[in-house]
Design an enzyme around this catalytic site. Structure first.
Site, short mmCIF file in Angstrom:
data_model
loop_
_atom_site.label_atom_id
_atom_site.label_comp_id
_atom_site.label_asym_id
_atom_site.label_seq_id
_atom_site.Cartn_x
_atom_site.Cartn_y
_atom_site.Cartn_z
N LYS A 1 -0.21 -2.29 20.21
CA LYS A 1 -1.23 -1.36 19.72
C LYS A 1 -2.65 -1.85 20.02
O LYS A 1 -2.92 -3.07 20.02
CB LYS A 1 -1.08 -1.16 18.21
N ASP B 1 -0.39 9.24 22.92
CA ASP B 1 -0.41 9.68 21.53
C ASP B 1 -0.15 11.19 21.50
O ASP B 1 -1.07 12.01 21.50
CB ASP B 1 -1.77 9.36 20.90
N LYS C 1 0.69 3.98 26.10
CA LYS C 1 1.45 4.63 25.02
C LYS C 1 0.72 5.93 24.67
O LYS C 1 -0.31 5.92 24.00
CB LYS C 1 1.55 3.72 23.80
N CYS D 1 -8.88 19.02 -12.79
CA CYS D 1 -8.36 19.62 -14.03
C CYS D 1 -8.84 18.92 -15.29
O CYS D 1 -8.49 19.32 -16.40
CB CYS D 1 -6.83 19.63 -14.01
N CYS E 1 -2.46 20.58 -12.86
CA CYS E 1 -3.56 20.22 -11.97
C CYS E 1 -3.46 21.06 -10.71
O CYS E 1 -2.47 20.98 -9.98
CB CYS E 1 -3.50 18.74 -11.62
N CYS F 1 -4.23 11.27 -11.44
CA CYS F 1 -4.37 12.33 -12.44
C CYS F 1 -3.05 12.48 -13.19
O CYS F 1 -1.97 12.51 -12.59
CB CYS F 1 -4.74 13.63 -11.75
N GLU G 1 3.06 0.34 30.44
CA GLU G 1 2.56 1.70 30.62
C GLU G 1 1.77 2.13 29.39
O GLU G 1 2.01 1.63 28.29
CB GLU G 1 3.74 2.67 30.83
N CYS H 1 -9.73 13.50 -13.96
CA CYS H 1 -9.48 14.23 -12.72
C CYS H 1 -10.59 15.25 -12.48
O CYS H 1 -10.89 16.07 -13.36
CB CYS H 1 -8.14 14.94 -12.80
N TYR I 1 8.70 9.45 30.76
CA TYR I 1 8.72 7.98 30.81
C TYR I 1 10.08 7.38 30.44
O TYR I 1 10.23 6.16 30.41
CB TYR I 1 7.64 7.38 29.91
#
Length: 702
Positions: free
Chosen positions: A320, A126, A124, A428, A449, A443, A122, A425, A232
């Site tokens: 998948k 999402d 799958k 910051c 930050c 960072c 069947e 970074c 299901y």
């Protein structure tokens, strides 16, 4: 680094890293409806975790991702304990995986290769898993999966979904119907258009929209969202629905539930794979998102014999779909700073449709990936780097976060320059460092930050940290947005900065004089804090709750600990060695600790905080007369006279170390009913094993 090349210390650090990433990914996906990594990346990380655990079974963590399903339910919903656990599925990614799945099932059942064995196949869906409980034909409760054992009560919201009947006839007295809440592509586009027009939140994909809509606190909002439901599976039953999976699904359809018309019976792997390809070909025209095909043994009696592993059934697997591809122009590379300080490169693309979805952004993983290298330093894409202006191939792995896969050098514009990854970074300007063995540059600004500040503040007030009554994640976001707090120390100066603090706060929506008074009193109560809680609350990378408490017990007092961190800053000498000698602290965690205290800005932030606190020295367990002091104890199986948490706390109070896995260093295994591999391994290693009564007799009144 390949699993085969990892040392034991590297494996331990990698398991800690994977546990952190996968835990956050579970929370982001299941609890916050805002995935941070793709399904494919999640699957790959989980597979790597399993491979490391298989090679180093003694290092398996108590919080291992292989033992977890979903995420804990949100605090804003009432909790529902599932009568039958809602488990996840194992994954397959190619045809060989399906052949091997069939072979495993046959071997377990003692069936030969020629014996008939039917499966259902069947799509799958999402979406968001939902369990509906009917009693005497009436819907009495609806709950999300949560962590598999406890979910969120969303009954009022589920009642607004047209596909979910309020009453059914001809059903068993007790029937838990399980399925997926989803949103069609057309409804998703219409919802996003309405949200955009009214200035509301738009959603990245139909799954997020469906999950966010079902988990609204106001059922009226859910009612306005076009949600659907496919049934299901089932949970608790007072009597069987049928003898087969297909028969049970047909029965659910006859009871009035929507079931998927593409569900089919298949005789063995060849027919399973043929149906998989049939569904894959129809994928773009279904009108809703799917990310694979689920196969289940059809005979329910055989399902019962096959049973379950810790988090997955042996009789089912999810196959998948592969990623989808398209080519487009890379217009820019932006650097985003995540809540753990990770600098993540993001590709800004000329919009392109990939598998029916318009994609304008994609992840570039890290600086090595941009340069054309994998995590081992080997070349990928034939060594081609990625530059702004390139013609790039984009793929959607797991239908969540698109990625850049390849570059067409024949279309590279003249003058395109190699991308220079920042060493500071962008948020910051703190130094961005890359630890040895880490693919990500981070960072070091920590609490100062702004990109990390809100998430670190949420962690600071979390239950295992300061746990300030009335100051949760929502309030932290509000106060940060209003510039009332920017770092933890600001929490403890709120009242002084606002005079009584009362007027400004009580005038805000959701606040009154009493709630404001209660908040300031709750803050004052937390000025006295345990050393271990304070250390954990700082949110230093790799330093979890257990490690924080262990470090606190070793160093005793906060002042002595900070002096020791200063002395260990160069990562050499007696204090560095002392830190490494703390049980559970390896080089990765130790480096993270001393780096945090050595950064001028972060240290100043920590010192500002502690100036408002009375940090309590760690309590040392009284181990006099303890029969388990200094011993490593493992609990396994079901404990019937105490919870696992109680048993662990008692053992630690008696000076024992509680481990989640059995190894040659284990001194004692306490095994309750259902003890499995750990008991077997303990027997092989000659480790003393006792039952729960034996444990209670051993510790007595100690």
């Amino acid at each position: 680094m390949a699993v085969e090349a990892l040392s034991e210390e590297q494996a331990q650090a990698e398991l800690a890293r994977l546990a952190d990433i996968l835990s956050r990914a579970n929370t982001a996906y299941h609890a916050e409806d805002a995935p941070e990594i793709s399904d494919a990346d999640y699957d790959a990380l989980k597979a790597r975790n399993a491979a490391i655990e298989a090679r180093f079974p003694a290092l398996k963590r108590a919080d291992s991702p292989s033992e977890q399903v979903g995420a804990a339910p949100a605090e804003s919903f009432a909790k529902v304990a599932h009568a039958v656990r809602m488990l996840s599925l194992g994954n397959a990614f190619d045809d060989d995986d399906i052949t091997e799945f069939d072979a495993r099932v046959r071997k377990y059942l003692g069936l030969g290769a020629e014996a008939a064995l039917a499966y259902t196949a069947e799509p799958k869906i999402d979406g968001l898993s939902l369990s509906l409980r009917y009693e005497d034909g009436k819907l009495i409760q609806a709950a999300t999966r949560g962590d598999g054992s406890v979910g969120e009560n969303v009954t009022a919201n589920a009642r607004t979904i047209d596909d979910i009947p309020e009453e059914i006839t001809g059903a068993p007295k007790v029937l838990e119907v399980r399925g997926e809440v989803y949103m069609s592509h057309a409804d998703f586009e219409a919802l996003n258009s309405r949200q955009s027009e009214t200035g509301g939140k738009t959603f990245a994909n139909p799954r997020n929209a469906a999950a966010g809509s079902l988990r609204q606190l106001a059922a009226s909002i859910t009612r306005a969202r076009p949600l659907r439901f496919f049934a299901y599976a089932w949970g608790a039953l007072s009597e069987p629905l049928a003898d087969t999976q297909k028969g049970a699904i047909d029965r659910l359809g006859a009871l009035g539930f929507s079931t998927n018309r593409l569900t089919a019976l298949c005789d063995g792997p060849d027919e399973m794979l043929a149906h998989y390809r049939k569904i894959e070909q129809q994928r773009a025209t279904l009108g809703y998102d799917i990310d694979g095909v689920v196969y289940k043994v059809n005979d329910l009696g055989l399902q019962g014999r096959l049973g379950f592993r810790s988090t997955t059934p042996r009789w089912a697997i999810a196959h998948k779909f592969p990623a989808e591809l398209a080519w487009t122009r890379l217009e820019a590379i932006d650097i985003q700073v995540g809540r753990t300080g990770a600098l993540s490169p993001v590709a800004r693309l000329t919009p392109v449709t990939v598998g029916g979805v318009v994609v304008s952004n994609a992840t570039l993983h890290n600086e090595d990936y941009i340069r054309g290298l994998d995590s081992k330093g080997n070349t990928i894409r034939e060594g081609k780097d990625i530059r702004v202006g390139d013609w790039v191939q984009v793929y959607r792995a797991g239908d969540v976060i698109p990625k850049v896969a390849d570059v067409d050098l024949s279309k590279r514009p003249a003058g395109a320059e190699p991308f220079e990854f920042p060493a500071r970074c962008p948020e910051c300007d703190s130094e961005a460092i890359r630890e040895e063995g880490d693919a990500v540059r981070r960072c070091t600004g920590g609490l100062i930050c702004p990109a990390q500040a809100v998430e670190k503040l949420k962690h600071f007030v979390s239950r295992a940290a300061f746990d300030i009554e009335g100051l949760g994640a929502k309030q932290v976001e509000q106060f940060y947005r209003d510039e009332w707090i920017a770092e933890p120390a600001d929490i403890f100066t709120l009242k002084d900065r606002f005079g009584s603090g009362m007027q400004q706060l009580k005038n805000r929506e959701g606040w009154g004089e009493k709630s404001a008074t209660n908040l300031f009193e709750a803050i004052d109560e937390k000025r006295r804090i345990a050393f271990g809680r304070l250390l954990f609350a700082l949110g230093i990378r790799h330093v979890g709750e257990a490690a924080s408490n262990m470090i606190a017990r070793v160093y005793g007092e906060w002042e002595g600990f900070t002096a020791a961190m200063d002395a260990a800053a160069d990562q050499v000498g007696p204090e560095w060695e002392r830190l490494l000698s703390v049980d559970g602290v390896g080089e990765v965690m130790a480096r993270s600790l001393v780096t945090a205290f050595a950064q001028d800005q972060e240290r100043a932030s920590i010192d500002r905080l502690t100036s408002h606190l009375d940090v309590q020295a760690a309590e040392q367990p009284d181990t006099e007369g303890s029969p388990v002091a200094g011993k490593t104890v493992v609990f396994t199986g079901t404990l019937e006279k105490m919870t696992r948490a109680e048993a662990k706390a008692r053992a630690e109070a008696l000076g024992a170390k509680v481990s989640g896995s059995v190894s040659a260093r284990t001194d004692l295994l306490v095994a309750g009913p259902g003890a499995g591999s750990k008991a077997k391994k303990a027997a092989e290693l000659g480790i003393e094993t006792i039952d729960e009564d034996g444990w209670l007799a051993l510790i007595g009144d100690a």
